[in-house]
Structures are given as C-alpha cells and as structure tokens.
Write an enzyme that holds these catalytic residues in place. Structure first.
Site, PDB file in Angstrom:
ATOM      1  N   TRP A 158       0.718  -1.605  -0.335  1.00  0.00           N
ATOM      2  CA  TRP A 158       0.291  -0.070   0.114  1.00  0.00           C
ATOM      3  C   TRP A 158       0.433   1.250   0.238  1.00  0.00           C
ATOM      4  O   TRP A 158       2.319   1.086  -0.743  1.00  0.00           O
ATOM      5  CB  TRP A 158      -1.167  -0.253   0.769  1.00  0.00           C
ATOM      6  CG  TRP A 158      -0.640  -0.032   2.539  1.00  0.00           C
ATOM      7  CD1 TRP A 158      -1.121   1.008   3.371  1.00  0.00           C
ATOM      8  CD2 TRP A 158      -0.341  -1.187   2.630  1.00  0.00           C
ATOM      9  NE1 TRP A 158      -1.199   0.136   5.043  1.00  0.00           N
ATOM     10  CE2 TRP A 158      -0.303  -0.651   4.725  1.00  0.00           C
ATOM     11  CE3 TRP A 158       0.484  -2.667   2.915  1.00  0.00           C
ATOM     12  CZ2 TRP A 158       0.344  -1.621   5.383  1.00  0.00           C
ATOM     13  CZ3 TRP A 158       0.996  -3.031   3.680  1.00  0.00           C
ATOM     14  CH2 TRP A 158       0.466  -3.074   5.122  1.00  0.00           C
ATOM     15  N   ASP A 159       0.826   2.271   1.166  1.00  0.00           N
ATOM     16  CA  ASP A 159       1.259   3.399   1.044  1.00  0.00           C
ATOM     17  C   ASP A 159       2.629   2.999   0.082  1.00  0.00           C
ATOM     18  O   ASP A 159       4.026   2.582   0.794  1.00  0.00           O
ATOM     19  CB  ASP A 159       1.384   3.847   2.305  1.00  0.00           C
ATOM     20  CG  ASP A 159       0.203   4.542   2.974  1.00  0.00           C
ATOM     21  OD1 ASP A 159      -0.618   3.745   2.240  1.00  0.00           O
ATOM     22  OD2 ASP A 159       0.666   5.178   3.795  1.00  0.00           O
ATOM     23  N   GLU A 186      -3.940  12.528   6.110  1.00  0.00           N
ATOM     24  CA  GLU A 186      -2.907  12.090   5.889  1.00  0.00           C
ATOM     25  C   GLU A 186      -1.661  12.178   5.054  1.00  0.00           C
ATOM     26  O   GLU A 186      -1.847  13.164   3.737  1.00  0.00           O
ATOM     27  CB  GLU A 186      -3.309  10.502   5.687  1.00  0.00           C
ATOM     28  CG  GLU A 186      -3.821  10.049   6.477  1.00  0.00           C
ATOM     29  CD  GLU A 186      -4.811   8.434   6.506  1.00  0.00           C
ATOM     30  OE1 GLU A 186      -4.375   7.894   7.862  1.00  0.00           O
ATOM     31  OE2 GLU A 186      -5.465   7.662   5.943  1.00  0.00           O
TER      32      GLU A 186
HETATM   33  C1  FRU Z   1      -2.831   5.962   4.768  1.00  0.00           C
HETATM   34  C2  FRU Z   1      -1.989   5.062   5.678  1.00  0.00           C
HETATM   35  C3  FRU Z   1      -1.203   5.811   6.884  1.00  0.00           C
HETATM   36  C4  FRU Z   1      -0.605   5.357   7.413  1.00  0.00           C
HETATM   37  C5  FRU Z   1       0.076   3.604   7.270  1.00  0.00           C
HETATM   38  C6  FRU Z   1      -0.327   3.217   7.875  1.00  0.00           C
HETATM   39  O1  FRU Z   1      -3.076   4.614   3.903  1.00  0.00           O
HETATM   40  O2  FRU Z   1      -3.502   5.378   6.921  1.00  0.00           O
HETATM   41  O3  FRU Z   1      -1.768   7.271   7.236  1.00  0.00           O
HETATM   42  O4  FRU Z   1       1.225   5.379   7.296  1.00  0.00           O
HETATM   43  O5  FRU Z   1      -1.423   3.811   6.012  1.00  0.00           O
HETATM   44  O6  FRU Z   1      -0.509   1.579   7.786  1.00  0.00           O
END
Ligand code: FRU
Length: 492
Positions: free
Chosen positions: A75-76, A338
């Site tokens: 993900w991120d 975020e």
């Molecule tokens: C965004 C988020 C970030 C955090 C991460 C945790 O997708 O919520 O803010 O660092 O994912 O999984």
C-alpha cells in the site's frame, strides 16, 4: 464563483504567506468542504459517479496486475527524493519504498503488521515498454526484525509496526529514511491495554546499486524525532485514537538552509471536550446557508479535528526537530489529513493530503482521494483547490448513497469508490496510489498493489485529470519514474 442553490459559499482565503515560525494556521473550513457535496450530481443513479469528471480518476479495471508477483500486500509508497522532491535512480536503478505485509493476512489486518519494504527496476524505460505490472523487483524489508522496536521505553508491546514516511538521498548515497514507528499494546482479543504509541523517527543507511540489483546497509539504528506534545498536536492522553504520523521533509527556497517537515496530526483538544469555532466553520458574513457553532458542536463533528503539522530541523543531521504550529486544520471537517506533502510549482506552494470518505465529520461528505491547497508560502492562508472544495483527485463515488467499506461496499456504490488511496503527487503532476477494492458489493476484488499512475494538470487554484495521459487518463501500473540520476560507488 457560482454557488450551488442551498449551499453556502466557500470561505475567502487570501493565499497570503506568513513566516513559517508564525502562529497562523490556515483552515479547511466546513464552508469549504461543503463544496464537495455542492458539486455532486443529485440525479446520479445507483453505481454512477456523482462527482465532476475533471476531478475524478478514470475507472480502474478489476484485472489489475500485481507488482510484487504475489509476494506481499503493498500500500502506501514513496520514492527516493531530494530536498525538492525530485525522484532519483541510483546507478541506473529506480527505487521505491512501500508499506508491505504478509499475504496470509487479510488486507484489512495489515496496519498492525506493516513493514517498510523496497522495490527496484531499471531506470529510463518508457512505461509502455515495461512489463505490465511496472517491472519492479521486490527487494525485501529495509529493517531487520527488532530494530524499530528498540525506541520504545515500554517493551511490552503486542505489535510493533512501521508506518509511512519519506526517503531523502544525498549525493554520496546516504539515505535518511523518515517514517512512523508504532507500538501497539493489545490483549489477545485485540483491545488496547494502553493507547498505541506512534512516533516520528529517522534511520540512516546507504544505498548500493548496480545492474544486478539494490541493497541497503546501515539501517540498524532508529532515532526518535518527535512525539505528539498535547499542546500543538493532540496526544494519547487527550484522545487514545489520535493521529500522528507520515513525515515528509523538504527545503523551502524562501528560507535557505532550513529543513522542514509536514506530518499528519490532530488539533490538541481533549476528545470529549473538543469545540470548533466560527472560524472553523468559515461562513462568510450574511451567509444564509450556514450553521451555528452550537449546532455543529452538538452534531458529533468535533470528533474530527485533523491537522497538518509543521516541524523544523534544529541541526544539520536532521536528528533534532522542533514543533511549529500546524499549517492547516480541518476542525469539524475530517479526522485524517494523511501523508501530507509540499509540492512547488510556478512560485506557488501546494499542500496535498489524503482523506477517506469515512473520516469526514458529521454534515460533510466527499470521496476517497487526495485534497489540495494552494498558497504563497509553506505557511499561508491556503486556498482549497477546485471550486474552493479542496478535492484534487477523487475516486469515482456516488455521494447520494452510503459508502459501505472496502470489505463490504454499499450495494449502490460505483465500483471505483475504493479503487485508489494514499495518493502521492510526483514531479510533473503524476500521481501514484494503491488499489484497496475494485468492484460492486456482489463482485469485488481486493487490491494490495499500486494502481495506474495518472496525471493532474495543476494550474493556480485548479487541478484536473489529464485524460490525454496514458490510456484515456490511465498511465502505467505502479509507474513511478525518476526525474534525476545519481551515480555512487558501491557493490551490491
Ligand atoms: C494511509 C495510512 C497512513 C499510515 C499507514 C498505515 O493509507 O493510514 O496514514 O501511515 O496507512 O498503514
């Protein structure tokens, strides 16, 4: 600008710059955020997109390729950057960092088990000539198990996880990896024994790259940089669900020699006593479609008090930082601002931050997406982009219907509602994001990989999807190109 009937006008914002040290916080007001619903088409039917096309990512298909070849959930994701957010290849290899988790976990369980992993691929290949999935090789995790847990005084954590951040590279191949180091203290049923502990942290390593691949050395020590103080940034005593994470560092040409950091925070109030003000509501004088402060404060909207924090490095090694007042608050608007980042273009400063539909406050609605604000400095009276709403790029969504969740989308929702999240705006307006869920209630697949890169035309207070980019607006999957080259010594 015209205001939709029944809706208030957005707040007037001057974009005027203040000193980064000043006590001035721009507000993303309720009057601004109400423009999201105001631009939503009330006649859009079941599974249609109700939001304007120009601010909506084209719909992504369900048969997306997986960038990790099924090795990990992804993900991120963030690139290797310098102080101006340029993206680097090293000795011919492009490098990205991603939150990853074991595919044996359900995708929604990922947050307690997140690790920072990395990928690399040869630089300089046009997206069209790469393998469909972006052509990345998964390099593994950055840290050895145990390294990131050492900063916590209380070692009795049940889960210790690494959340988002950013990576700065210097000419000699040193990498400063800024990230969120998190400890959870939970019992066997998953209830908090005590509040979780998120800290903004730094680890310094070196990159080694050649045709064979990419390796890192030195990421074996973590420095604790910042913990929420309860004065400018809400802490665990004020709210056990507080948000404090996602550091992004940069330099500002207007303040040479300084290094700044933006991050996600919350306004420092006690959860059950939080109050929003007339300024947070932001209705212009004489507004007939406004709200009273008392009714907003009674509505439950006070549980959503996100902000974007600012900090300044007080030494050259970037191991010591001081908090400055937040640059943006979203009191009674959303709880989560975020992965904030600063993007500079034509002398303007853009603040981008992502928000979920589910974290908007009572009385406010908007899509999953990246939101943008423009001003004349890093601290300025930021004007929300696009009709004063803030929406820069949303996933196709129908605001006439409930959202549901990524694991159970509402029956009437557009299949693309959860197609993209955690957007990161790159040089030239390119935007990468990960796929959460694609499809309708009766037929959806989970993502866990990066989606197609898209491009935004960013001009003044507007950002619109470039539909001439890629295939009708959708570029390569997981396409994160470098725009700078770095050559360093170092065998792999
Ligand atoms: C965004 C988020 C970030 C955090 C991460 C945790 O997708 O919520 O803010 O660092 O994912 O999984």
């Amino acid at each position: 600008t015209d205001v939709a009937p029944g809706f208030p006008a957005p707040t007037k914002h001057t974009q005027e710059a203040h000193s980064p040290l000043d006590d001035f916080t721009a507000r993303w007001t309720r009057a601004d955020a109400k423009q999201l619903k105001a631009m939503s088409d009330t006649t859009a039917g079941s599974r249609e997109n109700s939001m304007p096309e120009e601010y909506t990512m084209p719909t992504v298909s369900q048969d997306f390729p997986d960038m990790s070849n099924e090795k990990v959930w992804v993900w991120d994701t963030w690139p290797l950057t310098d102080e101006d957010a340029n993206q680097y290849s090293v000795n011919g290899q492009e490098i990205i960092f991603s939150l990853v988790a074991d595919r044996k976990l359900g995708f929604d369980e990922r947050h307690q088990y997140a690790r920072i992993g990395y990928f690399y691929r040869p630089a300089g290949v046009p997206a069209a000539d790469r393998p469909e999935n972006g052509g990345w090789t998964y390099g593994g995790q950055v840290f050895d198990e145990g390294v990131t847990g050492k900063i916590f005084e209380d070692q009795s954590y049940s889960h210790q996880t690494q959340w988002s951040g950013s990576a700065r590279v210097t000419k000699n191949g040193e990498i400063k990896l800024f990230f969120t180091d998190v400890a959870f203290y939970r019992d066997k049923s998953g209830n908090d024994i005590k509040a979780y502990d998120p800290r903004i942290a730094l680890s310094v390593g070196h990159v080694h790259a050649n045709k064979k691949g990419v390796k890192f050395t030195g990421f074996n020590k973590v420095t604790d940089l910042l913990q929420a103080d309860g004065k400018l940034y809400q802490n665990a005593e004020q709210n056990q669900f507080f948000n404090f994470r996602d550091p992004f560092t940069f330099e500002d040409p207007a303040h040479p020699g300084e290094t700044y950091m933006v991050f996600e925070g919350n306004t420092a109030q006690k959860r059950d006593e939080a109050q929003c003000t007339a300024e947070d509501l932001g209705y212009n004088e004489g507004e007939t479609n406004g709200e009273t402060v008392a009714e907003v404060n009674k509505s439950g909207a006070t549980y959503q008090i996100g902000n974007v924090g600012l900090a300044r490095a007080t030494n050259k090694d970037l191991t010591k930082w001081e908090f400055l007042p937040p640059i943006l608050s979203a009191n009674c608007v959303t709880d989560q601002t975020e992965r904030p980042q600063i993007y500079m273009k034509d002398g303007k400063y853009y603040l981008f931050t992502i928000s979920h539909r589910s974290t908007f406050a009572a009385g406010i609605d908007g899509p999953e997406g990246v939101y943008g604000f423009v001003g004349n400095g890093i601290r300025s009276d930021y004007q929300p982009l696009n009709r004063g709403s803030g929406l820069a790029l949303g996933s196709p969504t129908n605001l006439n219907f409930a959202a549901g969740t990524p694991f159970a989308p509402d029956y009437n929702q557009h299949p693309g509602q959860f197609q993209a999240y955690s957007h990161y705006v790159m040089p030239n307006g390119l935007v990468q994001s990960f796929i959460d869920t694609i499809g309708t209630k009766d037929n959806f697949v989970r993502g866990g990989t990066l989606g197609p890169t898209v491009r935004l035309n960013i001009e003044g207070a507007s950002a619109t999807v470039d539909r001439s980019y890629g295939n009708l607006g959708l570029g390569g999957w997981a396409d994160i190109p470098s725009n700078r080259e770095l050559k360093v010594n170092g065998a792999v």
